[in-house]
Design a protein around this motif. Structure first.
Motif, PDB file in Angstrom:
ATOM      1  N   GLN A 166      45.910  29.398  65.142  1.00 22.38           N
ATOM      2  CA  GLN A 166      44.822  29.657  64.208  1.00 22.38           C
ATOM      3  C   GLN A 166      44.817  28.624  63.087  1.00 22.38           C
ATOM      4  OE1 GLN A 166      45.976  33.616  63.037  1.00 22.38           O
ATOM      5  NE2 GLN A 166      44.688  34.592  64.596  1.00 22.38           N
TER       6      GLN A 166
ATOM      7  N   VAL B 136      45.291  28.743  59.519  1.00 21.85           N
ATOM      8  CA  VAL B 136      45.740  29.616  58.426  1.00 21.85           C
ATOM      9  C   VAL B 136      46.225  28.755  57.267  1.00 21.85           C
ATOM     10  CG1 VAL B 136      47.231  31.522  57.754  1.00 21.85           C
ATOM     11  CG2 VAL B 136      46.432  31.347  60.112  1.00 21.85           C
TER      12      VAL B 136
ATOM     13  N   THR C 101      43.038  31.389  53.573  1.00 21.98           N
ATOM     14  CA  THR C 101      42.682  32.307  54.655  1.00 21.98           C
ATOM     15  C   THR C 101      43.833  33.216  55.076  1.00 21.98           C
ATOM     16  OG1 THR C 101      43.303  30.675  56.344  1.00 21.98           O
ATOM     17  CG2 THR C 101      41.023  30.642  55.548  1.00 21.98           C
TER      18      THR C 101
ATOM     19  N   LYS D 142      40.773  35.245  61.283  1.00 24.17           N
ATOM     20  CA  LYS D 142      41.094  33.837  61.067  1.00 24.17           C
ATOM     21  C   LYS D 142      40.545  32.999  62.216  1.00 24.17           C
ATOM     22  CE  LYS D 142      45.344  35.129  58.660  1.00 24.17           C
ATOM     23  NZ  LYS D 142      45.129  36.591  58.811  1.00 24.17           N
ATOM     24  N   GLU D 143      40.195  31.767  61.904  1.00 22.43           N
ATOM     25  CA  GLU D 143      39.600  30.875  62.899  1.00 22.43           C
ATOM     26  C   GLU D 143      40.613  30.515  63.977  1.00 22.43           C
ATOM     27  OE1 GLU D 143      37.571  26.405  63.141  1.00 22.43           O
ATOM     28  OE2 GLU D 143      38.450  27.147  61.264  1.00 22.43           O
TER      29      GLU D 143
ATOM     30  N   SER E   3      49.787  27.407  59.583  1.00 19.22           N
ATOM     31  CA  SER E   3      49.624  27.268  61.034  1.00 19.22           C
ATOM     32  C   SER E   3      50.480  26.140  61.583  1.00 19.22           C
ATOM     33  CB  SER E   3      48.157  27.017  61.374  1.00 19.22           C
ATOM     34  OG  SER E   3      47.364  28.121  61.031  1.00 19.22           O
TER      35      SER E   3
END
Length: 261
Positions: free
Chosen positions: A4, A6, A10, A16-17, A231
């Motif tokens: 992700q 992060v 975020t 989360k993306e 991440s």
């Protein structure tokens, strides 16, 4: 988290993306990450070889029966029992440029004319870390190998001596083959402990100077808690996990094959 995007913004977001393997791809294009991986491997191999050789020599020496053997063995265990953070602080003082014991001693002996920047020069900082970690790891190797030596029957050496074998022949024909399982355990455990080193490096150099002594562990820490790229920090930690998992599975395979044999 490693799959992700992060960051500190975020971290608490409910969704989360998801970016797949982008973090891993970016890391392997990161010069500091590649340097950290190389540093970790060089540090681990260098420490492992020297620790094992000195630990093995001490184990062989202390396997002989003499009056103060137990006392010497106990004294040699002190570096292993001291917390690593304390040991790191001691060696940081020893290798200090201006007030370090090492520089002062070398200057008194006229071996150097000016203080050496042990911890602030890329060329010598890694040497200082390796030296400190070897000091910590020798007792670990010594005590495990000593334990392995004690379970070898003395009758084997007596029989070999009667047959005309000298000490060198007994060492290669009896000691090494019977110590093989212990040696494998020592090397694998030593690899795992050394590969994941963190506190020694963090206290002595913090990964510096100029990122030259970063290990995977310290770089993962920097990414996560220094620049808040959680991440990527998680991705580095996963890379460490995969390497150690492979080593552990290899060790289990060797153990299984020996049991089957």
């Amino acid at each position: 988290m490693s799959l992700q995007n992060v960051t500190v913004k975020t971290l608490n977001a409910p969704v989360k993306e998801l970016i797949g393997l982008n973090n891993y791809l970016e890391l392997f294009r990161d010069k500091i990450m590649i340097n950290s991986l190389i540093n970790t491997l060089v540090f681990t191999v260098a420490c492992l070889i020297v620790q094992f050789m000195i630990g093995f020599a001490l184990a062989l020496f202390l396997s002989r029966k003499f009056a103060s053997a137990k006392m010497v063995r106990g004294l040699l265990m002190i570096p292993w029992m001291i917390p690593i953070t304390v040991t790191a602080l001691i060696f940081k003082f020893i290798f200090s440029t201006n007030v370090g014991i090492l520089n002062q001693s070398l200057m008194l002996l006229k071996l150097i004319s000016a203080p050496v920047d042990w911890l602030t020069s890329p060329g010598t900082a890694m040497f200082a870390l390796v030296f400190a970690n070897i000091w910590i790891g020798i007792p670990f190797n010594m005590i495990l190998l000593s334990t392995g030596l004690t379970i070898i029957p003395t009758e084997l050496y007596e029989s070999a001596s009667i047959d005309g074998a000298n000490r060198i022949q007994s060492f290669f024909r009896i000691t090494l083959p019977l110590l093989k399982p212990t040696i494998e355990s020592v090397l694998v455990l030593g690899f795992i402990y050394t590969f994941k080193v963190f506190d020694l490096v963090y206290v002595m150099t913090g990964g510096g100077p100029v990122n030259s002594t970063h290990m995977l562990s310290t770089y993962a820490y920097k990414l996560s808690f220094g620049i808040f790229q959680y991440s990527k920090g998680a991705a580095v930690a996963n890379i460490m996990f995969v390497v150690l998992l492979i080593v552990s599975l290899f060790y289990l395979k060797l153990t299984y094959e020996e049991e089957e044999a």
